[in-house]
Scaffold this motif. Structure first.
Motif, short mmCIF file in Angstrom:
data_model
loop_
_atom_site.label_atom_id
_atom_site.label_comp_id
_atom_site.label_asym_id
_atom_site.label_seq_id
_atom_site.Cartn_x
_atom_site.Cartn_y
_atom_site.Cartn_z
N LEU A 10 -1.05 21.59 -14.43
CA LEU A 10 -1.36 20.40 -15.20
C LEU A 10 -1.25 19.12 -14.38
N GLU A 11 -0.31 19.12 -13.41
CA GLU A 11 -0.13 17.92 -12.61
C GLU A 11 0.51 18.24 -11.28
N PHE A 12 0.31 17.32 -10.34
CA PHE A 12 0.98 17.38 -9.04
C PHE A 12 1.97 16.22 -8.98
N HIS A 13 2.85 16.27 -7.98
CA HIS A 13 3.82 15.19 -7.79
C HIS A 13 3.64 14.58 -6.40
N LEU A 14 3.29 13.31 -6.38
CA LEU A 14 3.12 12.58 -5.13
C LEU A 14 4.45 11.97 -4.72
N LEU A 15 5.02 12.42 -3.61
CA LEU A 15 6.34 11.97 -3.19
C LEU A 15 6.32 10.56 -2.62
N GLY A 16 5.14 10.07 -2.24
CA GLY A 16 5.02 8.68 -1.78
C GLY A 16 5.55 8.47 -0.38
N LEU A 17 5.86 7.21 -0.07
CA LEU A 17 6.29 6.84 1.28
C LEU A 17 7.80 6.85 1.44
N SER A 18 8.54 6.68 0.34
CA SER A 18 10.00 6.63 0.44
C SER A 18 10.61 7.01 -0.90
N ASP A 19 11.78 7.66 -0.83
CA ASP A 19 12.53 8.00 -2.05
C ASP A 19 13.56 6.93 -2.40
N ASP A 20 13.74 5.95 -1.56
CA ASP A 20 14.73 4.90 -1.77
C ASP A 20 14.28 3.98 -2.91
N LEU A 21 15.02 3.98 -4.01
CA LEU A 21 14.65 3.17 -5.19
C LEU A 21 14.69 1.68 -4.89
N GLU A 22 15.57 1.26 -3.97
CA GLU A 22 15.66 -0.16 -3.64
C GLU A 22 14.41 -0.65 -2.90
N LEU A 23 13.70 0.27 -2.25
CA LEU A 23 12.48 -0.11 -1.53
C LEU A 23 11.25 -0.17 -2.42
N GLN A 24 11.34 0.40 -3.63
CA GLN A 24 10.16 0.48 -4.49
C GLN A 24 9.56 -0.89 -4.83
N PRO A 25 10.37 -1.89 -5.24
CA PRO A 25 9.78 -3.21 -5.52
C PRO A 25 9.14 -3.85 -4.28
N LEU A 26 9.76 -3.65 -3.10
CA LEU A 26 9.21 -4.20 -1.87
C LEU A 26 7.87 -3.54 -1.53
N LEU A 27 7.82 -2.21 -1.65
CA LEU A 27 6.58 -1.49 -1.38
C LEU A 27 5.49 -1.88 -2.38
N PHE A 28 5.89 -2.06 -3.65
CA PHE A 28 4.92 -2.46 -4.67
C PHE A 28 4.31 -3.82 -4.33
N GLY A 29 5.16 -4.78 -4.00
CA GLY A 29 4.66 -6.12 -3.66
C GLY A 29 3.80 -6.11 -2.41
N LEU A 30 4.21 -5.32 -1.40
CA LEU A 30 3.46 -5.27 -0.15
C LEU A 30 2.07 -4.68 -0.35
N PHE A 31 2.00 -3.53 -1.05
CA PHE A 31 0.71 -2.87 -1.22
C PHE A 31 -0.17 -3.58 -2.25
N LEU A 32 0.43 -4.24 -3.22
CA LEU A 32 -0.37 -5.03 -4.15
C LEU A 32 -1.03 -6.19 -3.41
N THR A 33 -0.27 -6.86 -2.53
CA THR A 33 -0.82 -7.96 -1.75
C THR A 33 -1.95 -7.48 -0.85
N MET A 34 -1.72 -6.35 -0.17
CA MET A 34 -2.74 -5.82 0.73
C MET A 34 -4.00 -5.41 -0.03
N TYR A 35 -3.82 -4.85 -1.22
CA TYR A 35 -4.98 -4.43 -2.02
C TYR A 35 -5.78 -5.63 -2.50
N LEU A 36 -5.07 -6.68 -2.96
CA LEU A 36 -5.76 -7.89 -3.42
C LEU A 36 -6.49 -8.58 -2.28
N VAL A 37 -5.88 -8.61 -1.09
CA VAL A 37 -6.55 -9.19 0.08
C VAL A 37 -7.79 -8.39 0.43
#
Length: 309
Positions: A10-37
């Motif tokens: 039914l589904e797969f699990h994408l482990l992403g770039l890091s398991d560190d929860l503290e890095l998630q907001p930083l990664l979100f902001g970084l990739f959102l900025t890069m995508y918008l650019v």
């Protein structure tokens, strides 16, 4: 648990770039900025080419199609990663994963073929300047883009068919931020020797042939330029190819680096981080490469900004 049919997953699990929860907001902001650019920069290229009739030439027609392909390329992987980062979820549905595989293959191949078409355009412009208007007419340009799209669609369907025939065990965790075909092959429980041969064969055909065409075009271009006696004319001829050559080196350099590195690296997470270069960074940098090195685009952009102001 024994192998199960892919249709029951039914589904797969994408482990992403890091398991560190503290890095998630930083990664979100970084990739959102890069995508918008990426989206804004490539849309600006498309609007700029559409805005000025002086840019209604084969080179800029292919450039606007490349920008559209780059937007689609980034949209295939980045939005899903952003959703997973924001919701702290790692899941992607079976249908979503296969759609991502086929879309990713489509736009990678389309980028490659458009860069090849642009190399052919520069080859005709420099090696056969007197015949350029007759050869690179509107109908041929449209046909080249159309053929590139249908060849890319064929490539994407071949990848889709290969991935849809795989069977998986209970572990369906993908150590990546998108459904990368080589990673799916590693997770399969069934015999994938035929699939591995096919995927490298398809990669050689749909990636190697365009690269060979680009290398041949630039061999002829450099040979023609070196025969020009005037240093000023030689510089002008080289400058018309500079942006395209930079984009080719960035696209193929990062892509080949990731897949050649994956054959010697034992860390899937490092491969995922490296693949950010050609899936996210390259589409983001292409508008800067073409606009900063191109006086025509800079002049039109300045007029657009002045008119808005």
């Amino acid at each position: 648990m024994g192998p199960q049919n892919l249709t029951s997953v039914l589904e797969f699990h994408l482990l992403g770039l890091s398991d560190d929860l503290e890095l998630q907001p930083l990664l979100f902001g970084l990739f959102l900025t890069m995508y918008l650019v990426t989206v804004f920069g490539n849309l600006l290229i498309i609007l700029t080419v559409s805005f000025d009739f002086h840019l209604h030439t084969p080179m800029y027609f292919f450039l606007s199609n490349l920008s559209l392909a780059d937007i689609s390329f980034s949209t295939t992987t980045v939005p899903k990663m952003l959703v997973n980062l924001k919701t702290h979820s790692k899941s992607i549905t079976y249908a979503g994963c296969l759609t991502q595989v086929s879309s990713f293959s489509l736009f990678v191949c389309l980028d490659s073929l458009l860069l090849t078409v642009m190399a052919y355009d520069r080859f005709v412009a420099i090696c056969h300047p007197l015949h350029y208007p007759a050869i690179m007419n509107f109908h041929l340009c449209g046909l080249l883009v159309l053929v590139s799209f249908f060849v890319s669609l064929l490539d994407s369907q071949l990848h889709y068919l290969m991935m849809s025939q795989l069977t998986f065990c209970a572990d369906v965790e993908i150590p990546h931020f998108f459904c990368d075909p080589p990673q799916l092959l590693k997770l399969a429980c069934s015999d994938t020797s035929t699939n591995n041969i096919l995927i490298y064969f398809i990669g050689t055909i749909f990636g190697g042939v365009p690269l060979t065409g680009i290398l041949y075009s630039y061999t002829r271009i450099i040979s023609s330029i070196l025969r020009i006696s005037s240093s000023g004319l030689r510089y002008k001829a080289f400058s018309t190819c500079g942006s395209h050559l930079s984009a080719v080196c960035l696209f193929y350099g990062t892509g080949l680096g990731v897949y050649l590195g994956s054959s010697v690296s034992s860390s899937p997470r490092k491969e995922a981080v490296a693949s950010v270069m050609y899936t996210v960074v390259t589409p983001m940098l292409n508008p800067f490469i073409y606009s900063l090195r191109n006086s025509h685009i800079k002049n039109v952009l300045w007029r657009i900004v002045s008119r808005i102001a």
